[in-house]
Structure formats: structure tokens, C-alpha cells
Design a protein around this motif. Sequence first.
Motif, PDB file in Angstrom:
ATOM      1  N   PRO A   1       1.970  11.541  17.015  1.00 30.34           N
ATOM      2  CA  PRO A   1       1.570  10.188  16.607  1.00 30.34           C
ATOM      3  C   PRO A   1       0.809   9.429  17.692  1.00 30.34           C
ATOM      4  CG  PRO A   1       3.943  10.334  16.971  1.00 30.34           C
ATOM      5  CD  PRO A   1       3.411  11.730  17.030  1.00 30.34           C
ATOM      6  N   MET A   2       0.994   9.790  18.963  1.00 24.58           N
ATOM      7  CA  MET A   2       0.300   9.067  20.029  1.00 24.58           C
ATOM      8  C   MET A   2      -1.121   9.573  20.240  1.00 24.58           C
ATOM      9  SD  MET A   2       2.125   6.634  21.215  1.00 24.58           S
ATOM     10  CE  MET A   2       1.642   6.183  22.875  1.00 24.58           C
ATOM     11  N   MET A   3      -1.297  10.870  20.209  1.00 24.60           N
ATOM     12  CA  MET A   3      -2.612  11.415  20.565  1.00 24.60           C
ATOM     13  C   MET A   3      -3.268  12.184  19.427  1.00 24.60           C
ATOM     14  SD  MET A   3      -2.060  12.471  24.543  1.00 24.60           S
ATOM     15  CE  MET A   3      -3.812  12.584  24.881  1.00 24.60           C
ATOM     16  N   GLY A   4      -2.611  12.228  18.275  1.00 22.00           N
ATOM     17  CA  GLY A   4      -3.161  12.999  17.170  1.00 22.00           C
ATOM     18  C   GLY A   4      -4.327  12.300  16.484  1.00 22.00           C
ATOM     19  N   GLN A   5      -4.937  13.049  15.567  1.00 20.94           N
ATOM     20  CA  GLN A   5      -6.102  12.542  14.829  1.00 20.94           C
ATOM     21  C   GLN A   5      -5.654  12.082  13.443  1.00 20.94           C
ATOM     22  OE1 GLN A   5      -8.583  15.868  13.864  1.00 20.94           O
ATOM     23  NE2 GLN A   5      -9.732  14.712  12.316  1.00 20.94           N
ATOM     24  N   VAL A   6      -6.017  10.855  13.070  1.00 21.61           N
ATOM     25  CA  VAL A   6      -5.629  10.337  11.756  1.00 21.61           C
ATOM     26  C   VAL A   6      -6.617  10.828  10.697  1.00 21.61           C
ATOM     27  CG1 VAL A   6      -5.394   8.237  10.366  1.00 21.61           C
ATOM     28  CG2 VAL A   6      -4.403   8.328  12.657  1.00 21.61           C
ATOM     29  N   VAL A   7      -6.063  11.372   9.601  1.00 17.10           N
ATOM     30  CA  VAL A   7      -6.875  11.848   8.479  1.00 17.10           C
ATOM     31  C   VAL A   7      -6.520  10.958   7.295  1.00 17.10           C
ATOM     32  CG1 VAL A   7      -7.245  13.791   6.911  1.00 17.10           C
ATOM     33  CG2 VAL A   7      -6.958  14.202   9.360  1.00 17.10           C
ATOM     34  N   GLU A   8      -7.537  10.384   6.652  1.00 20.42           N
ATOM     35  CA  GLU A   8      -7.282   9.235   5.770  1.00 20.42           C
ATOM     36  C   GLU A   8      -6.773   9.533   4.366  1.00 20.42           C
ATOM     37  OE1 GLU A   8      -8.567   5.405   6.219  1.00 20.42           O
ATOM     38  OE2 GLU A   8     -10.485   6.044   7.066  1.00 20.42           O
ATOM     39  N   ASP A   9      -6.986  10.749   3.874  1.00 20.93           N
ATOM     40  CA  ASP A   9      -6.468  11.038   2.523  1.00 20.93           C
ATOM     41  C   ASP A   9      -6.375  12.547   2.299  1.00 20.93           C
ATOM     42  OD1 ASP A   9      -9.074  11.888   1.941  1.00 20.93           O
ATOM     43  OD2 ASP A   9      -9.651   9.855   1.352  1.00 20.93           O
ATOM     44  N   LEU A  10      -5.876  12.921   1.131  1.00 19.10           N
ATOM     45  CA  LEU A  10      -5.671  14.337   0.807  1.00 19.10           C
ATOM     46  C   LEU A  10      -6.977  15.113   0.777  1.00 19.10           C
ATOM     47  CD1 LEU A  10      -2.946  14.566  -1.975  1.00 19.10           C
ATOM     48  CD2 LEU A  10      -3.120  15.999   0.060  1.00 19.10           C
ATOM     49  N   ASP A  11      -8.023  14.465   0.289  1.00 19.84           N
ATOM     50  CA  ASP A  11      -9.312  15.128   0.209  1.00 19.84           C
ATOM     51  C   ASP A  11      -9.786  15.526   1.616  1.00 19.84           C
ATOM     52  OD1 ASP A  11     -11.539  16.022  -1.229  1.00 19.84           O
ATOM     53  OD2 ASP A  11     -12.680  14.287  -0.470  1.00 19.84           O
ATOM     54  N   ALA A  12      -9.644  14.582   2.551  1.00 17.67           N
ATOM     55  CA  ALA A  12     -10.053  14.877   3.935  1.00 17.67           C
ATOM     56  C   ALA A  12      -9.138  15.948   4.534  1.00 17.67           C
ATOM     57  CB  ALA A  12     -10.013  13.600   4.768  1.00 17.67           C
ATOM     58  N   LEU A  13      -7.843  15.906   4.186  1.00 16.80           N
ATOM     59  CA  LEU A  13      -6.922  16.916   4.722  1.00 16.80           C
ATOM     60  C   LEU A  13      -7.287  18.313   4.224  1.00 16.80           C
ATOM     61  CD1 LEU A  13      -4.287  17.138   6.473  1.00 16.80           C
ATOM     62  CD2 LEU A  13      -3.073  17.357   4.294  1.00 16.80           C
ATOM     63  N   SER A  14      -7.807  18.383   2.982  1.00 16.48           N
ATOM     64  CA  SER A  14      -8.136  19.696   2.415  1.00 16.48           C
ATOM     65  C   SER A  14      -9.266  20.378   3.191  1.00 16.48           C
ATOM     66  CB  SER A  14      -8.514  19.553   0.934  1.00 16.48           C
ATOM     67  OG  SER A  14      -9.773  18.909   0.830  1.00 16.48           O
ATOM     68  N   ARG A  15      -9.989  19.617   4.009  1.00 15.19           N
ATOM     69  CA  ARG A  15     -11.072  20.212   4.814  1.00 15.19           C
ATOM     70  C   ARG A  15     -10.593  20.627   6.206  1.00 15.19           C
ATOM     71  NH1 ARG A  15     -13.692  16.030   2.044  1.00 15.19           N
ATOM     72  NH2 ARG A  15     -13.532  14.560   3.775  1.00 15.19           N
ATOM     73  N   GLU A  16      -9.359  20.315   6.529  1.00 18.19           N
ATOM     74  CA  GLU A  16      -8.829  20.641   7.857  1.00 18.19           C
ATOM     75  C   GLU A  16      -8.115  21.998   7.834  1.00 18.19           C
ATOM     76  OE1 GLU A  16      -9.405  18.909  10.518  1.00 18.19           O
ATOM     77  OE2 GLU A  16     -10.226  17.078   9.614  1.00 18.19           O
ATOM     78  N   ARG A  17      -8.214  22.711   8.946  1.00 11.20           N
ATOM     79  CA  ARG A  17      -7.604  24.037   9.053  1.00 11.20           C
ATOM     80  C   ARG A  17      -6.672  24.118  10.257  1.00 11.20           C
ATOM     81  NH1 ARG A  17      -9.328  23.707   4.826  1.00 11.20           N
ATOM     82  NH2 ARG A  17     -10.802  24.988   3.687  1.00 11.20           N
ATOM     83  N   VAL A  18      -5.687  25.006  10.171  1.00 13.55           N
ATOM     84  CA  VAL A  18      -4.826  25.262  11.322  1.00 13.55           C
ATOM     85  C   VAL A  18      -5.669  25.927  12.410  1.00 13.55           C
ATOM     86  CG1 VAL A  18      -2.837  26.585  12.165  1.00 13.55           C
ATOM     87  CG2 VAL A  18      -2.748  25.493   9.903  1.00 13.55           C
ATOM     88  N   THR A  19      -5.584  25.376  13.625  1.00 12.97           N
ATOM     89  CA  THR A  19      -6.308  25.966  14.760  1.00 12.97           C
ATOM     90  C   THR A  19      -5.307  26.352  15.858  1.00 12.97           C
ATOM     91  OG1 THR A  19      -6.593  23.941  16.052  1.00 12.97           O
ATOM     92  CG2 THR A  19      -8.209  24.335  14.297  1.00 12.97           C
ATOM     93  N   LYS A  20      -5.830  26.897  16.923  1.00 10.96           N
ATOM     94  CA  LYS A  20      -4.962  27.347  18.019  1.00 10.96           C
ATOM     95  C   LYS A  20      -4.240  26.181  18.706  1.00 10.96           C
ATOM     96  CE  LYS A  20      -7.677  31.495  18.987  1.00 10.96           C
ATOM     97  NZ  LYS A  20      -8.475  32.272  19.962  1.00 10.96           N
ATOM     98  N   THR A  21      -4.703  24.962  18.496  1.00 10.71           N
ATOM     99  CA  THR A  21      -4.056  23.820  19.153  1.00 10.71           C
ATOM    100  C   THR A  21      -3.313  22.899  18.174  1.00 10.71           C
ATOM    101  OG1 THR A  21      -6.134  22.587  19.054  1.00 10.71           O
ATOM    102  CG2 THR A  21      -5.690  23.757  21.097  1.00 10.71           C
ATOM    103  N   THR A  22      -3.264  23.267  16.902  1.00 12.12           N
ATOM    104  CA  THR A  22      -2.537  22.430  15.929  1.00 12.12           C
ATOM    105  C   THR A  22      -1.032  22.538  16.192  1.00 12.12           C
ATOM    106  OG1 THR A  22      -4.219  22.947  14.266  1.00 12.12           O
ATOM    107  CG2 THR A  22      -2.156  21.989  13.469  1.00 12.12           C
ATOM    108  N   GLY A  23      -0.377  21.396  16.415  1.00 14.11           N
ATOM    109  CA  GLY A  23       1.066  21.451  16.682  1.00 14.11           C
ATOM    110  C   GLY A  23       1.886  20.667  15.680  1.00 14.11           C
ATOM    111  N   GLY A  24       1.214  19.800  14.887  1.00 13.21           N
ATOM    112  CA  GLY A  24       1.986  18.981  13.969  1.00 13.21           C
ATOM    113  C   GLY A  24       1.139  18.392  12.862  1.00 13.21           C
ATOM    114  N   LEU A  25       1.801  18.100  11.762  1.00 12.94           N
ATOM    115  CA  LEU A  25       1.194  17.395  10.633  1.00 12.94           C
ATOM    116  C   LEU A  25       2.210  16.337  10.201  1.00 12.94           C
ATOM    117  CD1 LEU A  25      -0.888  17.034   8.337  1.00 12.94           C
ATOM    118  CD2 LEU A  25       0.299  18.843   7.093  1.00 12.94           C
ATOM    119  N   ILE A  26       1.841  15.069  10.374  1.00 13.86           N
ATOM    120  CA  ILE A  26       2.764  13.972  10.063  1.00 13.86           C
ATOM    121  C   ILE A  26       2.225  13.217   8.851  1.00 13.86           C
ATOM    122  CG2 ILE A  26       3.838  11.860  10.950  1.00 13.86           C
ATOM    123  CD1 ILE A  26       3.374  13.038  13.782  1.00 13.86           C
TER     124      ILE A  26
END
Length: 446
Positions: free
Chosen positions: A205-230
Motif C-alpha cells: 500500500p505504501m509503494m505499490g501502483q494503484v490500478v483504477e478498475d477491473l478493466d485496467a487490472l485485466s491488462r496487468e500481468r504477474v512479473t518477477k517483482t509482483t509481491g501483492g494485489l490489494i
Amino acid sequence: MNKEAFIEAIRNAGIVGQGGAGFPSHVKYAASADTLIANGCECEPLLHTDYHIMQHCAVGIGRAMQALGDAVGASRRVLGLKEKHTALLPPLREALKTFGVDLFLLDDFYPAGDEQILVREVTGRSVPPLGIPLQVGAVVTNVGTLADVDAAMQGIPFTDKFLTVTGEAGRPGIIRAPLGTPLTDCLAASGGALPANPVFVLGGPMMGQVVEDLDALSRERVTKTTGGLIVLPSGHPLHINATLKVEVIRRRAASACIQCRYCSDLCPRRLIGHPFETHLVMRAFAVGNELSELGSQVAICCECGACEQYACPMGMSPRRINQVVKAAMRGTSLQYSGPKDIREDVTAMREYRKIPVPRLAARLGLAPYMSLETPWLGELAPSRVDILLRQHIGAPALPVVSAGATVRKGDCIGEVPEGALGARVHASISGKVTAVSDDRISIEGN
Ligand code: SF4
Ligand code: SF4
């Protein structure tokens, strides 16, 4: 395994630092240092990924630390983690002692997991401004990275990532997903989003990237540095703060910043002695004078957010401003040219100005989620992955497969460009390559 073979194994497996921006590990580990620090501090509220890894991969972490400690020549080898993990400490201590690794316990403060803060805690030395831990004889590496280093020593490439899914998810928990998995698959595996209009934070929550809706989330992928989804409801303070327009931030800086300097006084980087005063950047930004010598000190900012999410009594956005100034500096010849000495007089206040994570979580509006359990939910088996060619610092990997090729999990599909800083990427599922573009390779599962 000698140092050369060890580094080669890390390079072949495509290992990058998982706790930060993804620096290629084979380059970092080629150095020499007297202290090796495994980072298991996980100071961002709500994330439990590193805890899970330490709980289940302790022997692998120990093996990797032994090999890495030998490779860099470190006489001191410690794993730093929070003292609050009372159930984890005895088995972890037991598992690591055969590998010559001691535990180093820290209070529950933010940002204990910032590598420069951790180096200061463990060694008493401050990394110089704009410097790296190696300059004070330390190599710091995340516990998740070490678990994958252990696999790399057995010839297994980096293809899957543990992550925490939490907040307003139907079934919060820890999952392991192949690299390239759509984050909407991770969300579905965790019971979906509970709010009607959810927003998401990728990372902490402090340093993560905010994604505004489900549509935008559907374009995101798990990467080598992904540690959380809140998952959070739209309009949550973190959402509002992350989406404030720059001109609104500037007007607020001009009209409501009271120059109390709390942002500077609680800045963790300043508190390890860096000559950085973010309230002065606020002052310059308010009058449009940020591209100046005063503004250039933002280069020292690690963007931890302590100033705006905790310190400021007026709801200002010093971290966002620092990000904006950093971006603007990239288009100019302006560079930080101020002092690089450590101000030891300032560090004397450090012990009294550590930010307790529970209080930080309350300020962030995350208190209702702090007690959520995050059980193991299992491994995902997506039908399709899109593997990004840049999941690390440096040049993107060059595809070595074409559309139509059949690949097996673990095959190298992207190579480090000749002479460049970078990391290999591998197929994270078995199947058929359906598309190769400038930034990704898509694979449809068998
Ligand atoms: S803490 Fe807030 S109000 Fe005080 S100087 Fe910093 S930005 Fe301004
Ligand atoms: S984000 Fe704020 S608190 Fe963190 S290093 Fe930058 S100025 Fe300091």
C-alpha cells in the motif's frame, strides 16, 4: 559450486531482485562484500508473501545464503526479519544455523525493508546518498530471491511468483502464479473483489501502483517483482491520493503547506544521514522553481511515502512531488550536485522516529484488513500467459522463439542482449507461442 559456475547458474535462471525494481542478480552477486543480508522484513502493511516463503523455504534460503556468502566472500551472514514473528523464529533459526546464518531481529517499523535502512540496522553504516549497499561492504537480497537462487543452483529457472492477495478480496491468501498470469486470474483465485467498484494496488500500500478498475487490472500481468494485489473500494484514501492531479498538488503546496518540516524530520533517508530536506522541495515546487539545485535533491528520495502517508499533518503530497520532479529532471541536464556526506548528527534521532506499522496502517485506512488471515490458496494453472520481456532493470530480453513454436515450462524464450544489463525470461507454462511482440511473448497452454 565455484563463484563462476554460481553466477552462471543465476544468470541462466533469469534471477532478479524480487524486493525492489528487479536488478539482475548475476550482476549484483559478482561483487565482494563483508556482510550478506537476507531481507525478510516485509515492512509494507498487509503483505505476507515473504513470511510464507520463510516459513516454507527456510532450508533453500539457507543453502542459497551459504553459496552466495561464499561467492561474495561475506564473513557475516544474517537474515533480517521482524521480531513480532514469534512462531516463525525458532524453526527458522534452527534451519539456518547449519548454513552459518544468524537471525537479525527488527522492530515492526516502516520502512525496515528498505535495503538502505536494513544495512544501517545490521551494520551501523549508512549507504551514501545515491549510493548502493556495496559501497559500505554489504550485499542485500530478498528472501524470495534467495528461494529462487536455490532452485537456480539445481538448474531450475525463475518461472513462478508467490504473491499475497488481500484487502476486500472474497478469499484473501497466498498464491503462486506462473509469470505472465493475468492479475484478474489471481483475483478470481482469491474469490474476486467484494466491492461493487473496486480499485487495486499492485504491490504494497505504501509503494505499490494503484490500478483504477477491473478493466485496467485485466491488462496487468504477474512479473518477477509482483509481491501483492490489494483490493480496495473506489474512493479509498490510497486511491484518492494516488490519482490527485499534479496541478491540484501544486495549488495545495502553495496554499496549505505550513513548512512545519515534519516530512523532512521523519524521512527515513534523512534519518540515516542523507542531506535531504523534502520540505524545501515543497517550497520550490509551490512556486514552480523545482527544476533548480534545491529541487535536484529529489534524486535521493526512495519514494517510500512516509512523508505524505504518515508525517504530513496537512495532507500534502511530497512523495508525489518528488516523483514529478524526478521525471521532469530526466528531460534536462540537471543532476544532484549537493553534499554526499552522512550527517551523523541527524541519525541520532532515528531510534525515536521509526514509524510503527500498526499506526501507519491506521493512518492509511487499512486497519480493518490488518487482522485478515492469508492462508495458502495453491498454485495457479492459467490457460494463457503473456510474459513481459522487461521485468527487470536494464534492456528488455530479446525473443528467441517465434509465433507457432512449441515450448515447455522452463525453456529460455528471451535472451539478454549482447553486452547489456538484463535478465533472461523463460516459458512459465508448457504450450504454444501465439504471439511475439516488442514487449511480450504470449503462450497458450496445452
Ligand atoms: S509536513 Fe506537510 S505541511 Fe509540513 S512542511 Fe512537509 S509538506 Fe509542508
Ligand atoms: S518518499 Fe518522502 S519520506 Fe520517503 S524518502 Fe522520499 S522524501 Fe523521504
